[in-house]
Design a protein around this motif. Structure first.
Motif, PDB file in Angstrom:
ATOM      1  N   THR A 176      -3.275   7.252  -8.640  1.00 47.89           N
ATOM      2  CA  THR A 176      -4.112   7.962  -7.670  1.00 47.89           C
ATOM      3  C   THR A 176      -5.582   7.614  -7.842  1.00 47.89           C
ATOM      4  OG1 THR A 176      -2.580   9.818  -7.442  1.00 47.89           O
ATOM      5  CG2 THR A 176      -4.893  10.244  -6.939  1.00 47.89           C
ATOM      6  N   GLY A 177      -6.085   7.702  -9.071  1.00 51.91           N
ATOM      7  CA  GLY A 177      -7.506   7.451  -9.316  1.00 51.91           C
ATOM      8  C   GLY A 177      -7.920   6.040  -8.952  1.00 51.91           C
ATOM      9  N   ILE A 178      -7.095   5.060  -9.318  1.00 54.83           N
ATOM     10  CA  ILE A 178      -7.408   3.666  -8.982  1.00 54.83           C
ATOM     11  C   ILE A 178      -7.314   3.457  -7.474  1.00 54.83           C
ATOM     12  CG2 ILE A 178      -6.628   1.283  -9.253  1.00 54.83           C
ATOM     13  CD1 ILE A 178      -5.697   2.120 -12.108  1.00 54.83           C
ATOM     14  N   GLY A 179      -6.307   4.055  -6.842  1.00 58.60           N
ATOM     15  CA  GLY A 179      -6.203   3.951  -5.383  1.00 58.60           C
ATOM     16  C   GLY A 179      -7.425   4.506  -4.687  1.00 58.60           C
ATOM     17  N   GLN A 180      -7.936   5.624  -5.178  1.00 59.30           N
ATOM     18  CA  GLN A 180      -9.133   6.225  -4.588  1.00 59.30           C
ATOM     19  C   GLN A 180     -10.363   5.357  -4.831  1.00 59.30           C
ATOM     20  OE1 GLN A 180      -8.876  10.055  -6.500  1.00 59.30           O
ATOM     21  NE2 GLN A 180      -7.736  10.970  -4.798  1.00 59.30           N
ATOM     22  N   ALA A 181     -10.463   4.747  -6.016  1.00 61.03           N
ATOM     23  CA  ALA A 181     -11.589   3.850  -6.297  1.00 61.03           C
ATOM     24  C   ALA A 181     -11.540   2.626  -5.386  1.00 61.03           C
ATOM     25  CB  ALA A 181     -11.564   3.426  -7.769  1.00 61.03           C
ATOM     26  N   PHE A 182     -10.354   2.078  -5.173  1.00 62.27           N
ATOM     27  CA  PHE A 182     -10.206   0.940  -4.268  1.00 62.27           C
ATOM     28  C   PHE A 182     -10.533   1.355  -2.834  1.00 62.27           C
ATOM     29  CE2 PHE A 182      -7.924  -2.836  -6.159  1.00 62.27           C
ATOM     30  CZ  PHE A 182      -8.225  -2.520  -7.475  1.00 62.27           C
ATOM     31  N   ALA A 183     -10.127   2.560  -2.460  1.00 64.26           N
ATOM     32  CA  ALA A 183     -10.420   3.047  -1.108  1.00 64.26           C
ATOM     33  C   ALA A 183     -11.917   3.145  -0.878  1.00 64.26           C
ATOM     34  CB  ALA A 183      -9.757   4.409  -0.895  1.00 64.26           C
ATOM     35  N   ALA A 184     -12.651   3.657  -1.877  1.00 68.17           N
ATOM     36  CA  ALA A 184     -14.105   3.778  -1.749  1.00 68.17           C
ATOM     37  C   ALA A 184     -14.755   2.405  -1.603  1.00 68.17           C
ATOM     38  CB  ALA A 184     -14.672   4.510  -2.965  1.00 68.17           C
ATOM     39  N   ALA A 185     -14.251   1.416  -2.360  1.00 71.98           N
ATOM     40  CA  ALA A 185     -14.803   0.064  -2.265  1.00 71.98           C
ATOM     41  C   ALA A 185     -14.519  -0.548  -0.895  1.00 71.98           C
ATOM     42  CB  ALA A 185     -14.222  -0.814  -3.373  1.00 71.98           C
ATOM     43  N   ALA A 186     -13.317  -0.302  -0.370  1.00 71.51           N
ATOM     44  CA  ALA A 186     -12.972  -0.845   0.944  1.00 71.51           C
ATOM     45  C   ALA A 186     -13.823  -0.228   2.043  1.00 71.51           C
ATOM     46  CB  ALA A 186     -11.486  -0.607   1.224  1.00 71.51           C
ATOM     47  N   MET A 187     -14.046   1.078   1.964  1.00 68.69           N
ATOM     48  CA  MET A 187     -14.886   1.739   2.968  1.00 68.69           C
ATOM     49  C   MET A 187     -16.297   1.184   2.932  1.00 68.69           C
ATOM     50  SD  MET A 187     -13.639   5.694   2.618  1.00 68.69           S
ATOM     51  CE  MET A 187     -14.840   6.273   3.825  1.00 68.69           C
ATOM     52  N   ARG A 188     -16.820   0.999   1.730  1.00 70.01           N
ATOM     53  CA  ARG A 188     -18.182   0.463   1.612  1.00 70.01           C
ATOM     54  C   ARG A 188     -18.258  -0.958   2.158  1.00 70.01           C
ATOM     55  NH1 ARG A 188     -21.226  -0.858  -4.087  1.00 70.01           N
ATOM     56  NH2 ARG A 188     -23.046  -1.897  -3.158  1.00 70.01           N
ATOM     57  N   PRO A 195      -1.782   2.219  -2.334  1.00 71.05           N
ATOM     58  CA  PRO A 195      -2.433   1.754  -1.105  1.00 71.05           C
ATOM     59  C   PRO A 195      -2.564   2.823  -0.029  1.00 71.05           C
ATOM     60  CG  PRO A 195      -0.232   0.821  -1.302  1.00 71.05           C
ATOM     61  CD  PRO A 195      -0.541   1.470  -2.609  1.00 71.05           C
ATOM     62  N   ALA A 196      -1.770   3.898  -0.105  1.00 73.12           N
ATOM     63  CA  ALA A 196      -1.889   4.956   0.906  1.00 73.12           C
ATOM     64  C   ALA A 196      -3.284   5.561   0.909  1.00 73.12           C
ATOM     65  CB  ALA A 196      -0.842   6.047   0.654  1.00 73.12           C
ATOM     66  N   TRP A 197      -3.921   5.645  -0.252  1.00 72.38           N
ATOM     67  CA  TRP A 197      -5.285   6.175  -0.302  1.00 72.38           C
ATOM     68  C   TRP A 197      -6.248   5.272   0.459  1.00 72.38           C
ATOM     69  CZ3 TRP A 197      -6.132  10.964  -1.802  1.00 72.38           C
ATOM     70  CH2 TRP A 197      -5.227  11.582  -2.677  1.00 72.38           C
ATOM     71  N   ILE A 198      -6.025   3.968   0.370  1.00 73.66           N
ATOM     72  CA  ILE A 198      -6.898   3.009   1.059  1.00 73.66           C
ATOM     73  C   ILE A 198      -6.682   3.096   2.564  1.00 73.66           C
ATOM     74  CG2 ILE A 198      -7.566   0.586   1.219  1.00 73.66           C
ATOM     75  CD1 ILE A 198      -6.244   0.199  -1.569  1.00 73.66           C
ATOM     76  N   ALA A 199      -5.411   3.138   2.974  1.00 70.96           N
ATOM     77  CA  ALA A 199      -5.102   3.229   4.397  1.00 70.96           C
ATOM     78  C   ALA A 199      -5.620   4.519   5.004  1.00 70.96           C
ATOM     79  CB  ALA A 199      -3.584   3.119   4.607  1.00 70.96           C
ATOM     80  N   GLU A 200      -5.487   5.623   4.259  1.00 75.66           N
ATOM     81  CA  GLU A 200      -5.952   6.913   4.773  1.00 75.66           C
ATOM     82  C   GLU A 200      -7.467   6.945   4.899  1.00 75.66           C
ATOM     83  OE1 GLU A 200      -5.804  10.681   6.328  1.00 75.66           O
ATOM     84  OE2 GLU A 200      -4.161   9.272   5.978  1.00 75.66           O
ATOM     85  N   ALA A 201      -8.169   6.406   3.916  1.00 75.77           N
ATOM     86  CA  ALA A 201      -9.630   6.454   3.924  1.00 75.77           C
ATOM     87  C   ALA A 201     -10.232   5.520   4.972  1.00 75.77           C
ATOM     88  CB  ALA A 201     -10.169   6.097   2.536  1.00 75.77           C
ATOM     89  N   THR A 202      -9.656   4.334   5.122  1.00 73.39           N
ATOM     90  CA  THR A 202     -10.241   3.333   6.019  1.00 73.39           C
ATOM     91  C   THR A 202      -9.627   3.365   7.412  1.00 73.39           C
ATOM     92  OG1 THR A 202      -8.628   1.624   5.372  1.00 73.39           O
ATOM     93  CG2 THR A 202     -10.673   1.785   4.064  1.00 73.39           C
ATOM     94  N   GLY A 203      -8.415   3.887   7.527  1.00 73.67           N
ATOM     95  CA  GLY A 203      -7.691   3.838   8.793  1.00 73.67           C
ATOM     96  C   GLY A 203      -7.076   2.485   9.067  1.00 73.67           C
TER      97      GLY A 203
END
Length: 402
Positions: free
Chosen positions: A68-80, A118-126
């Motif tokens: 979860t934590g790594i997925g969220q960190a990757f999601a933040a990087a993708a959004m940025r 990856p669900a965290w990345i998809a959810e954060a970025t769409g």
């Protein structure tokens, strides 16, 4: 198609997000780099990750929290990256995830595990996300690494002589023009492990090779380390921190009263020596290097000396930022996946056949596969760089010496 590639290597110090515009026309794939952003793991997450890495024992509760934590960190990087590099117009994310275990038995890879849901990345970025790249190649009998080999083969095709691509991360790997590819051994993994040991965990690496520059290699320690059976294995071969870690150094006597500077100098020479031996074994005419290790001037100097007349160049000289190359490589692999194209060359990984890699997590609006490409690319052209930033690795070797 604008694709964001996400990568955190075996040094697990930061998440790199590189954005590129990719287009396939005929048999030529063109990459226009849009830049890279990088963010270090937050300290609590990095500490948890470090404590869970082999050879430490780790429970499923820690695995779940890390996923979860790594997925969220990757999601933040993708959004940025989407916001700063793509003006919000990215269409796909390709996430390598964080390798936490690479299961090798008797020279054969039996499994591999990358965390970062990856669900965290998809959810954060769409956006749709391609992830879990390595497992399919392993299932096809391959090593699951080095997966950058196809990128390297396409990118360096047509270059005169016998150019070899070298990546020096936690583990070092190379790719030769005939498809031979393998992990040479430790890149910065043992250097980083020794720094953490000597500093009591205060430092994560030898910034600018400052500590190694003040030491002298210990020939007896070097001889013990070079006796490692891994170096005699035939390609394809892969390894990881399951083998090269602080306990490995402890067993070799690296911490038995030696000066930290001398141990670091020995480990820098070990990496340079094993890389140079590997380069000679494939008959390279030049070496194109990338990865965090190219920022260690001591390591680079030793490698130049050992390579002799074989030129050592940074991938920057060919238009591809050394710090961002792996992230761009996974952007390319993600692009290939959604176009139904294989992302491996069996000559490099030892697999029975080429494989379309990864699993796709749909974005907010679902996912529609693009039309399958008429043919696979045979070359990769990198257009001019438009900018972007890479994270800095800074520190103070004096903290250890005190």
């Amino acid at each position: 198609m604008r694709v964001i590639g996400l990568m955190s290597g075996t040094s697990y110090d930061a998440v790199d997000a590189a954005a590129g515009e990719l287009r396939l026309v005929g048999d030529t794939l063109t990459l226009r780099p849009l830049g890279m952003v990088s963010a270090p793991y937050e300290e609590p997450l990095r500490t948890t990750l470090a404590r869970a890495m082999p050879p430490a024992a780790c429970g499923f509760d820690a695995v779940c929290r890390l996923d979860t934590g790594i997925g969220q960190a990757f999601a933040a990087a993708a959004m940025r990256a989407n916001r700063e590099l793509c003006a919000g117009q990215a269409e796909l994310v390709a996430s390598h995830g964080q390798t936490v275990y690479h299961w090798v038995a008797d020279g054969r890879v039996r499994g591999t595990l990358q965390l970062g849901q990856p669900a965290w990345i998809a959810e954060a970025t769409g956006l749709p996300v391609v992830a879990d790249f390595r497992a399919r190649d392993v299932a096809a009998g391959g090593q699951g690494a080095p997966l950058v080999s196809l990128f390297d083969l396409l990118w360096l095709r047509g270059r005169p002589g016998r150019p070899v691509a070298l990546n020096i991360g936690g583990i070092a790997n190379l790719t030769a023009p005939d498809g031979t590819a393998f992990d040479t051994g430790p890149g910065c993994a043992l250097l980083d492990a020794a720094v953490r040991e000597f500093s009591g965990g205060r430092l994560a690496y030898d910034a600018d090779g400052a500590l190694a520059a003040r030491g002298r290699p210990d020939p007896r320690l070097l001889a013990r380390l070079l006796a490692e059976p891994y170096y005699a294995r035939q390609a394809p071969r892969t390894t990881g921190k399951e083998l090269f870690h602080a306990g490995y150094l402890r067993a070799a006597g690296a911490f038995d009263g030696a000066r930290p500077q001398d141990v670091l100098a020995t480990l820098a020479l070990l990496t340079a020596r094993t890389v140079a031996d590997a380069v000679r074994s494939v008959g390279a005419s030049e070496v194109i290097a990338s990865g965090g290790g190219v920022r260690n001037p001591v390591l680079v100097r030793l490698l130049r000396e050992l390579l002799g007349r074989v030129p050592l160049r940074s991938s920057d000289e060919l238009g591809l930022p050394a710090a961002a190359k792996e992230a761009y490589a996974f952007a390319v692999l993600g692009f290939l996946t959604v176009h139904g194209l294989a992302g491996t060359d069996p000559r490099s990984t030892g697999a029975r056949r080429p494989s379309v890699l990864g699993s796709v997590t749909p974005g907010r609006d679902g996912f529609r596969m693009p039309e399958r490409a008429a043919c696979a690319p045979v070359r990769l052209v990198v257009e001019g760089m438009e900018g972007g930033r890479a994270g800095d690795r800074t520190g103070a070797a004096e903290e250890i010496e005190r």
